[in-house]
Design a protein around this motif. Structure first.
Motif, mmCIF file in Angstrom:
data_model
loop_
_atom_site.group_PDB
_atom_site.id
_atom_site.type_symbol
_atom_site.label_atom_id
_atom_site.label_comp_id
_atom_site.label_asym_id
_atom_site.label_seq_id
_atom_site.Cartn_x
_atom_site.Cartn_y
_atom_site.Cartn_z
ATOM 1 N N VAL A 498 -101.491 97.571 122.674
ATOM 2 C CA VAL A 498 -100.363 98.502 122.655
ATOM 3 C C VAL A 498 -100.583 99.661 123.612
ATOM 4 C CG1 VAL A 498 -99.000 100.053 121.199
ATOM 5 C CG2 VAL A 498 -99.805 97.866 120.291
ATOM 6 N N VAL A 499 -101.733 100.356 123.495
ATOM 7 C CA VAL A 499 -101.973 101.540 124.329
ATOM 8 C C VAL A 499 -103.461 101.873 124.324
ATOM 9 C CG1 VAL A 499 -101.571 103.160 122.414
ATOM 10 C CG2 VAL A 499 -101.236 103.926 124.779
ATOM 11 N N ILE A 505 -110.730 105.808 118.425
ATOM 12 C CA ILE A 505 -109.646 106.018 117.461
ATOM 13 C C ILE A 505 -110.239 105.992 116.057
ATOM 14 C CG2 ILE A 505 -107.513 105.057 116.528
ATOM 15 C CD1 ILE A 505 -107.033 103.874 119.362
ATOM 16 N N LEU A 506 -109.979 107.057 115.284
ATOM 17 C CA LEU A 506 -110.548 107.176 113.953
ATOM 18 C C LEU A 506 -109.522 106.993 112.838
ATOM 19 C CD1 LEU A 506 -112.886 110.252 114.528
ATOM 20 C CD2 LEU A 506 -113.434 107.823 114.755
ATOM 21 N N THR A 507 -108.236 107.170 113.155
ATOM 22 C CA THR A 507 -107.205 107.074 112.124
ATOM 23 C C THR A 507 -105.867 106.757 112.763
ATOM 24 O OG1 THR A 507 -106.110 108.261 110.316
ATOM 25 C CG2 THR A 507 -106.845 109.576 112.181
ATOM 26 N N LEU A 508 -105.011 106.047 112.013
ATOM 27 C CA LEU A 508 -103.695 105.613 112.501
ATOM 28 C C LEU A 508 -102.687 105.699 111.367
ATOM 29 C CD1 LEU A 508 -104.350 102.207 114.344
ATOM 30 C CD2 LEU A 508 -103.372 104.229 115.409
ATOM 31 N N ASP A 509 -101.424 105.920 111.731
ATOM 32 C CA ASP A 509 -100.345 105.766 110.759
ATOM 33 C C ASP A 509 -99.083 105.361 111.501
ATOM 34 O OD1 ASP A 509 -99.237 105.755 108.188
ATOM 35 O OD2 ASP A 509 -98.421 107.769 108.442
ATOM 36 N N CYS A 510 -98.256 104.571 110.826
ATOM 37 C CA CYS A 510 -96.994 104.103 111.400
ATOM 38 C C CYS A 510 -95.850 104.837 110.719
ATOM 39 C CB CYS A 510 -96.849 102.588 111.195
ATOM 40 S SG CYS A 510 -95.383 101.863 111.953
ATOM 41 N N HIS A 511 -94.893 105.328 111.506
ATOM 42 C CA HIS A 511 -93.733 106.031 110.968
ATOM 43 C C HIS A 511 -92.908 105.069 110.108
ATOM 44 C CE1 HIS A 511 -89.953 108.312 110.843
ATOM 45 N NE2 HIS A 511 -90.689 109.375 111.128
ATOM 46 N N PRO A 512 -92.260 105.560 109.043
ATOM 47 C CA PRO A 512 -91.447 104.667 108.204
ATOM 48 C C PRO A 512 -90.388 103.889 108.959
ATOM 49 C CG PRO A 512 -91.791 106.760 107.080
ATOM 50 C CD PRO A 512 -92.370 106.912 108.458
ATOM 51 N N ASP A 513 -89.887 104.422 110.091
ATOM 52 C CA ASP A 513 -88.878 103.667 110.853
ATOM 53 C C ASP A 513 -89.501 102.610 111.750
ATOM 54 O OD1 ASP A 513 -89.871 104.967 113.112
ATOM 55 O OD2 ASP A 513 -88.168 106.330 113.301
ATOM 56 N N GLY A 514 -90.846 102.591 111.852
ATOM 57 C CA GLY A 514 -91.539 101.579 112.631
ATOM 58 C C GLY A 514 -91.540 101.808 114.122
ATOM 59 N N PHE A 515 -91.028 102.951 114.595
ATOM 60 C CA PHE A 515 -90.896 103.168 116.032
ATOM 61 C C PHE A 515 -91.982 104.064 116.622
ATOM 62 C CE2 PHE A 515 -86.179 102.574 115.075
ATOM 63 C CZ PHE A 515 -86.251 101.219 115.347
ATOM 64 N N ILE A 528 -98.977 111.233 119.418
ATOM 65 C CA ILE A 528 -97.811 110.454 119.009
ATOM 66 C C ILE A 528 -97.532 109.417 120.094
ATOM 67 C CG2 ILE A 528 -95.313 110.488 118.619
ATOM 68 C CD1 ILE A 528 -96.724 111.585 116.285
ATOM 69 N N TYR A 529 -97.378 108.146 119.678
ATOM 70 C CA TYR A 529 -97.032 107.097 120.626
ATOM 71 C C TYR A 529 -95.691 106.501 120.226
ATOM 72 C CZ TYR A 529 -97.173 102.862 123.440
ATOM 73 O OH TYR A 529 -96.853 101.863 124.335
ATOM 74 N N ASP A 530 -94.737 106.495 121.159
ATOM 75 C CA ASP A 530 -93.413 105.932 120.930
ATOM 76 C C ASP A 530 -93.435 104.467 121.346
ATOM 77 O OD1 ASP A 530 -90.636 105.156 121.159
ATOM 78 O OD2 ASP A 530 -90.136 107.281 121.079
ATOM 79 N N LEU A 531 -93.254 103.565 120.376
ATOM 80 C CA LEU A 531 -93.335 102.133 120.649
ATOM 81 C C LEU A 531 -92.160 101.627 121.460
ATOM 82 C CD1 LEU A 531 -94.527 101.191 117.078
ATOM 83 C CD2 LEU A 531 -95.833 100.738 119.150
ATOM 84 N N ARG A 532 -91.064 102.396 121.511
ATOM 85 C CA ARG A 532 -89.902 101.961 122.286
ATOM 86 C C ARG A 532 -90.016 102.371 123.747
ATOM 87 N NH1 ARG A 532 -85.689 104.759 118.273
ATOM 88 N NH2 ARG A 532 -87.349 106.304 118.500
ATOM 89 N N THR A 533 -90.505 103.568 123.985
ATOM 90 C CA THR A 533 -90.553 104.078 125.366
ATOM 91 C C THR A 533 -91.928 103.966 126.000
ATOM 92 O OG1 THR A 533 -91.089 106.343 124.664
ATOM 93 C CG2 THR A 533 -88.743 105.725 124.764
#
Length: 679
Positions: A498-499, A505-515, A528-533
């Motif tokens: 992905v990136v 990287i020590l920790t990750l979380d995905c936004h509830p909208d999945g983006f 913050i990483y935007d999966l769309r852009t």
């Protein structure tokens, strides 16, 4: 596979799958529609941007499809014990149905595929004969391909009894009697026809709130769960045996209606006391207790003023070790409950004696627990003087943290032994994802019979995992600075890179909208990483390792935790990096944050410290928090369900554990404890 194909084709005709008129879907609830409304008609979420998402981009394969010209799939419901569940609208009968899509290839063995296909047809044939309204009916089995079957069932719009128990702890007597009577009524017809459920438990009972007639109970998965176990006998007794009859816990036991009566007795006990009759930290100990331990009394855990003695007498018969001493079937249970009700009415007792108000200290103290462990005073409680300690009884920790399930780790993680480098527990505790020192991911079912799935490894040790449950994507990152994505439905092939964030990287979380993803790094950045852009932006930079990041639902904030124990929230602003003055501080931790979770409303957070102590925070009144001594439980990750219940993943050298944390009761006490917690 020829024999399996011959059997299936001899009994079932294949259905044609076509596209429906549904073109777009809501990314929040997955509801499909053909028009272009401003708000989703299902969940009232606003349209994202200029248009709703096209169905062809969804991760749910059957979303928007039409099966055999009769069922239009309009929503993904979730993953069940044996397959994915969708909602569909009938084209001939305009009503919703539940479609359970079972891919027999998931078990990876031809003999299991053949047996599963055969028993699916047998179960549908048997259940289609039942007409009791308290049973979720199965109407037909249709076939998509040689290995993919669709079971068409009633669609129930409600919550499971387990979810209700997790939310309120235990039920009042009147509601308990109504639910158990309805379940026994549903079992009665099945027993009369020689059908045994074999898996009665709170998560197989759906509760609907009817507009005018109170609660309505319906039994789910009638015989399906046992069918799955029977074709996986090499796995042993899987799942949670909290409600299993003594004969189910013995290989030589003979099952019958009396087995369902025993399991229903365990459910009745749980509803009245807030806990199953036998609860230990290992499954084998629970099974041994069902066979050998004395039958517990209701009044070992609650006051006799709360429940009439007649219910304790009924439970002693339902939980008898000898099947011949129990009520013989569901109908006998109904008759006994009715007799108790008549006796109470004749004495002028429509309700039992004085009820304990929900949310009081008395109710919290009355609820005993599953885990036998030390009972230290809660640090930070209002009992600060010696005289107070002698006059008041603090709520012991084991009444708050309760073991729900314990299953053996898969052999592939034990031989040779693997070190777990990262872990994740899904919402509601349905599944866990583990990363090991071979840099591989493993998906393991906790509340379901989901077979363990392992995914392709990556080049660096994984230290963080998160899941986009709506799309079925798993994200992981670690020592090689990269975030990777795996699909839960694809165990072969390399993961998608992905990136690269330029640091461990020590920790990750995905936004509830999945983006969006939020990423914490060893060099002190929150990104913050935007999966769309594909845009990667820092939102906070510190000189300390960022060990925990969590999106706060219904807001533009992120909860951050650093190695120093500093805890706070920061607002996400595009193109801006927050400084220390812009971090809203929460009560600092005594040690580093091991993991955390934020409630679905964004108002409550739970943090597990490195010492094993658990803290529950009020995110609105930031001074209000509660420390819970949970260090005796090997907790490794936390997750809130959509209903607000809190679960924790536990991990030992040999077992994977699921713990339930009664945070709803704790939160009621936050405001009263905030003054003591800040002194």
């Amino acid at each position: 596979m020829a024999r399996h194909r011959k059997y299936a084709e001899g009994r079932l005709s294949r259905v044609k799958i076509t596209k429906s008129d549904l073109q777009v879907y809501c990314p929040v609830c997955t509801r499909c529609f053909a028009e272009d409304p401003e708000l989703c008609p299902e969940c009232a979420s606003p349209r994202p941007g200029e248009a709703w998402l096209p169905i062809q981009d969804a991760s749910y394969h059957y979303l928007g499809k039409e099966l055999d010209g009769r069922y239009v799939v309009d929503r993904f419901i979730g993953a069940g014990a044996t397959g994915d569940v969708y909602r569909a609208i009938g084209t001939r009968i305009q009503r919703p149905f539940a479609l359970k899509i079972v891919d027999t290839r998931r078990y990876g063995r031809q003999d299991i595929e053949e047996e599963l296909a055969r028993r699916l047809q047998m179960e549908v044939d048997a259940m289609s004969r039942l007409r009791n309204p308290h049973v979720v009916n199965a109407y037909e089995l249709i076939q998509i391909s040689d290995q993919i079957f669709v079971m068409v069932m009633d669609f129930v719009d409600g919550v499971t009894l387990l979810e209700r128990l997790e939310k309120i702890g235990r039920l009042e007597v009147a509601e308990t009697v109504e639910i158990v009577r309805q379940v026994a009524n549903g079992l009665h017809e099945a027993h009369q026809r020689g059908i045994i459920h074999r898996d009665i438990k709170p998560d197989n009972i759906m509760i609907e709130q009817m507009p005018a007639s109170g609660v309505f109970a319906r039994v789910l998965d009638f015989g399906i769960a046992y069918m799955v176990d029977s074709v996986r006998v090499t796995s042993g007794f899987r799942g949670t045996p909290l409600y299993a009859s003594p004969e189910q816990c013995q290989s030589s036991g003979s099952l019958g209606p009396h087995s369902d009566v025993y399991s229903l007795g365990c459910v009745l006990f749980h509803l009245l006391t807030g806990r199953p009759p036998y609860s230990f930290d290992r499954a084998l100990a629970v099974m041994e207790a069902h066979v050998e331990a004395p039958i517990p009394s209701l009044f070992d855990f609650i006051s006799p003023a709360q429940v009439p003695a007649e219910f304790d007498e009924l439970l002693r018969r339902m939980l008898a070790k000898d099947p011949s001493e129990r009520p013989r079937d569901g109908g006998a249970v109904v008759r006994e409950l009715d007799a108790i009700s008549r006796a109470l009415r004749s004495r002028g007792l429509e309700q039992p004696g004085p009820q304990v108000p929900r949310g009081t200290d008395t109710e919290l103290g009355d609820q005993d627990t599953s885990v036998r462990a030390p009972a230290p005073m809660l640090p930070g409680s209002t009992l600060s003087r010696a005289s107070d300690i002698s006059e008041a009884k603090p709520p012991p920790a084991q009444r708050i943290v309760r073991l729900v399930a314990s299953i053996a780790l898969p052999e592939r993680l034990l031989d040779p032994p693997r070190r777990i480098s990262a872990q994740f527990v899904g919402p509601g505790g349905d599944y866990a994802v583990l990363a090991d020192d071979s840099r591989q991911l493993h998906l393991i079912g906790l509340k379901t019979h989901l077979a363990t799935m392992s995914f392709a490894s990556v080049s660096g040790l994984l230290r963080a995992i998160c899941v986009d449950a709506k799309r079925g994507d798993v994200y992981g990152g670690g020592d090689d600075h990269c975030v990777y994505r795996w699909s839960m439905g694809l165990t072969s092939g390399m993961p998608h890179k992905v990136v690269d964030v330029g640091a461990k990287i020590l920790t990750l979380d995905c936004h509830p909208d999945g983006f969006k993803l939020v990423i914490g790094t060893a060099d002190g950045r929150a990104l913050i990483y935007d999966l769309r852009t594909g845009r990667l932006e820092p939102i906070y930079i510190t000189g300390l390792k960022v060990l925990m990041v969590k999106f706060v639902p219904n807001s533009t904030r992120v909860l951050l935790g650093c190695e120093s124990g500093r805890l706070g929230t920061v607002v996400i602003e595009r193109g801006k990096v927050a400084d220390s003055s812009q971090v809203v501080e929460l009560e600092p931790l005594d040690s580093f944050p091991r993991c955390g979770a934020v409630g679905p409303g964004g108002d409550v957070a739970a943090i597990l410290e490195g010492t094993g102590r658990l803290r529950v925070f009020d995110m609105i009144e930031r001074s209000a928090f509660l420390r819970v001594e949970a260090s005796y439980a090997p907790l490794r990750d936390l997750a809130f369900s959509s209903s607000g219940s809190l679960h924790a993943l536990g991990l030992t050298d040999e077992d994977l554990q699921l713990w339930s944390i009664r945070q709803e009761q704790l939160v009621r006490h936050l405001s009263g404890m905030s003054s003591a917690a800040t002194t």
